[in-house]
Design a protein around this motif. Structure first.
Motif, PDB file in Angstrom:
ATOM      1  N   UNK A 191     129.404  28.467 135.950  1.00 24.78           N
ATOM      2  CA  UNK A 191     129.050  29.436 135.135  1.00 24.78           C
ATOM      3  C   UNK A 191     130.220  30.245 134.442  1.00 24.78           C
ATOM      4  N   UNK A 192     130.072  30.566 133.131  1.00 22.97           N
ATOM      5  CA  UNK A 192     131.184  31.233 132.658  1.00 22.97           C
ATOM      6  C   UNK A 192     130.782  32.180 131.288  1.00 22.97           C
ATOM      7  N   UNK A 193     131.570  33.176 130.938  1.00 23.13           N
ATOM      8  CA  UNK A 193     131.079  34.034 129.980  1.00 23.13           C
ATOM      9  C   UNK A 193     131.800  33.363 128.666  1.00 23.13           C
ATOM     10  N   UNK A 194     131.180  33.604 127.352  1.00 22.06           N
ATOM     11  CA  UNK A 194     131.763  33.130 126.154  1.00 22.06           C
ATOM     12  C   UNK A 194     131.497  34.178 125.043  1.00 22.06           C
ATOM     13  N   UNK A 195     132.330  33.793 123.885  1.00 21.45           N
ATOM     14  CA  UNK A 195     132.036  34.305 122.690  1.00 21.45           C
ATOM     15  C   UNK A 195     131.930  33.267 121.444  1.00 21.45           C
ATOM     16  N   UNK A 196     131.120  33.870 120.413  1.00 20.73           N
ATOM     17  CA  UNK A 196     131.384  32.639 119.386  1.00 20.73           C
ATOM     18  C   UNK A 196     131.177  33.449 117.876  1.00 20.73           C
ATOM     19  N   UNK A 197     131.644  32.767 116.753  1.00 19.17           N
ATOM     20  CA  UNK A 197     131.581  33.208 115.525  1.00 19.17           C
ATOM     21  C   UNK A 197     130.890  31.985 114.633  1.00 19.17           C
ATOM     22  N   UNK A 198     130.227  32.481 113.775  1.00 19.42           N
ATOM     23  CA  UNK A 198     129.216  31.501 113.055  1.00 19.42           C
ATOM     24  C   UNK A 198     129.164  31.744 111.698  1.00 19.42           C
ATOM     25  N   UNK A 199     128.974  30.961 110.617  1.00 19.68           N
ATOM     26  CA  UNK A 199     128.508  31.018 109.214  1.00 19.68           C
ATOM     27  C   UNK A 199     127.666  29.936 109.021  1.00 19.68           C
ATOM     28  N   UNK A 200     126.785  30.490 107.826  1.00 20.92           N
ATOM     29  CA  UNK A 200     125.774  29.341 107.333  1.00 20.92           C
ATOM     30  C   UNK A 200     125.108  29.799 106.481  1.00 20.92           C
ATOM     31  N   UNK A 201     123.977  29.145 105.863  1.00 22.20           N
ATOM     32  CA  UNK A 201     123.429  29.409 104.666  1.00 22.20           C
ATOM     33  C   UNK A 201     121.820  28.901 104.926  1.00 22.20           C
ATOM     34  N   UNK A 202     120.854  29.596 104.586  1.00 28.07           N
ATOM     35  CA  UNK A 202     119.190  28.990 104.717  1.00 28.07           C
ATOM     36  C   UNK A 202     118.670  29.133 103.133  1.00 28.07           C
ATOM     37  N   UNK A 203     117.989  27.956 102.763  1.00 31.74           N
ATOM     38  CA  UNK A 203     117.188  28.063 101.607  1.00 31.74           C
ATOM     39  C   UNK A 203     115.926  28.187 102.128  1.00 31.74           C
ATOM     40  N   UNK A 204     115.215  29.182 101.221  1.00 29.17           N
ATOM     41  CA  UNK A 204     113.891  29.574 101.736  1.00 29.17           C
ATOM     42  C   UNK A 204     113.224  28.429 100.811  1.00 29.17           C
ATOM     43  N   UNK A 205     112.361  27.761 101.353  1.00 26.84           N
ATOM     44  CA  UNK A 205     111.515  26.715 100.904  1.00 26.84           C
ATOM     45  C   UNK A 205     110.272  27.619 100.269  1.00 26.84           C
ATOM     46  N   UNK A 206     109.552  28.488 101.050  1.00 29.56           N
ATOM     47  CA  UNK A 206     108.586  29.299 100.358  1.00 29.56           C
ATOM     48  C   UNK A 206     108.632  30.719 101.509  1.00 29.56           C
ATOM     49  N   UNK A 207     107.575  31.627 101.173  1.00 31.83           N
ATOM     50  CA  UNK A 207     107.691  32.755 101.948  1.00 31.83           C
ATOM     51  C   UNK A 207     107.635  32.645 103.646  1.00 31.83           C
ATOM     52  N   UNK A 208     107.270  31.520 104.035  1.00 31.18           N
ATOM     53  CA  UNK A 208     107.173  31.360 105.443  1.00 31.18           C
ATOM     54  C   UNK A 208     108.011  30.306 106.187  1.00 31.18           C
ATOM     55  N   UNK A 209     109.009  29.454 105.228  1.00 30.28           N
ATOM     56  CA  UNK A 209     109.569  28.395 105.836  1.00 30.28           C
ATOM     57  C   UNK A 209     110.942  28.420 105.204  1.00 30.28           C
ATOM     58  N   UNK A 210     111.976  28.172 105.993  1.00 32.52           N
ATOM     59  CA  UNK A 210     113.469  27.904 105.309  1.00 32.52           C
ATOM     60  C   UNK A 210     113.876  26.764 106.269  1.00 32.52           C
ATOM     61  N   UNK A 211     115.013  26.154 105.608  1.00 28.57           N
ATOM     62  CA  UNK A 211     116.006  25.336 106.066  1.00 28.57           C
ATOM     63  C   UNK A 211     117.376  25.806 106.030  1.00 28.57           C
ATOM     64  N   UNK A 212     118.228  25.275 107.020  1.00 28.58           N
ATOM     65  CA  UNK A 212     119.676  25.887 106.824  1.00 28.58           C
ATOM     66  C   UNK A 212     120.535  25.008 107.443  1.00 28.58           C
ATOM     67  N   UNK A 213     121.847  25.463 107.349  1.00 28.48           N
ATOM     68  CA  UNK A 213     123.170  24.848 107.916  1.00 28.48           C
ATOM     69  C   UNK A 213     123.854  26.088 108.644  1.00 28.48           C
ATOM     70  N   UNK A 214     124.458  25.663 109.820  1.00 28.39           N
ATOM     71  CA  UNK A 214     125.099  26.434 110.507  1.00 28.39           C
ATOM     72  C   UNK A 214     126.200  25.942 111.263  1.00 28.39           C
ATOM     73  N   UNK A 215     127.429  26.646 111.198  1.00 30.71           N
ATOM     74  CA  UNK A 215     128.660  26.062 111.804  1.00 30.71           C
ATOM     75  C   UNK A 215     128.928  27.071 112.813  1.00 30.71           C
ATOM     76  N   UNK A 216     129.115  26.721 114.252  1.00 31.58           N
ATOM     77  CA  UNK A 216     129.330  27.667 115.302  1.00 31.58           C
ATOM     78  C   UNK A 216     130.642  27.434 116.032  1.00 31.58           C
ATOM     79  N   UNK A 217     131.307  28.235 116.276  1.00 37.60           N
ATOM     80  CA  UNK A 217     132.744  27.949 117.176  1.00 37.60           C
ATOM     81  C   UNK A 217     132.536  28.700 118.421  1.00 37.60           C
TER      82      UNK A 217
END
Length: 182
Positions: A146-172
């Motif tokens: 078991x270890x501790x860690x940190x991360x950074x991320x960037x991404x974007x979401x496209x809102x299909x309608x007021x209740x659903x979205x799809x997106x892409x995320x890159x995390x290091x």
């Protein structure tokens, strides 16, 4: 060993989203891939899978606090010969699970939300090895850490309608040294 230094790409599905003024909470499910880097890449671990779930809370229109669970893994296949084992084949599966907290900044461009963030977490990493050898026979070995860690991320979401979205995320991810000895 860089057991959890990975880059992940996610596509969120079946996610709740509403207008900016009303959207305070969301849940999302992510499916993606893990690309080994560092020591894992040097050891020829394959690209693996990543599954996660997250709950997010908008603190302001531009600031989100998110908690989640990530499960990811990668495989390595080795074969060769040495004086002790004879001919051998070793299949390694390196799997990790993490409890993560992320603080994200988000800005909307119409139906598209772009974001970036940083966070930390607790990681549990397990190496499971299946070994077949001509002199020692077949056996399994596993070890965890078991270890501790940190991360950074960037991404974007496209809102299909007021209740659903799809997106892409890159995390290091960065973690403490994973100590697996078996």
């Amino acid at each position: 060993m860089a057991a959890v230094n990975v880059i992940s790409f996610f596509a969120a599905v079946n996610v709740m989203a509403e207008d900016k003024t009303a959207k305070m909470n969301y849940t999302q499910f992510k499916v993606g891939m893990v690309q080994p880097t560092g020591d894992q890449d040097d050891a020829d671990y394959d690209t693996g899978g990543n599954f996660s779930a997250a709950y997010g809370r908008y603190l302001t229109d531009f600031l989100v606090l998110e908690g989640g669970v990530d499960v990811f893994g990668s495989e390595q296949d080795l074969h060769g010969a040495n004086a002790h084992a004879g001919d051998y084949r070793q299949d390694n599966v390196l799997a990790g699970a993490a409890l993560l907290v992320t603080l994200k900044g988000e800005y909307s461009f119409g139906p598209v939300d772009v974001f970036g963030g940083v966070g930390g977490g607790i990681y549990a990493v397990t190496l499971d090895s299946e070994i077949e050898s001509t002199r020692l026979g077949d056996f399994n070995a596993d070890d965890s850490d078991g270890v501790f860690g940190a991360h950074a991320l960037v991404g974007a979401n496209y809102n299909i309608n007021e209740r659903f979205f799809v997106g892409m995320e890159a995390k290091y991810r960065w973690t403490n040294e994973v100590e697996i000895r078996e």
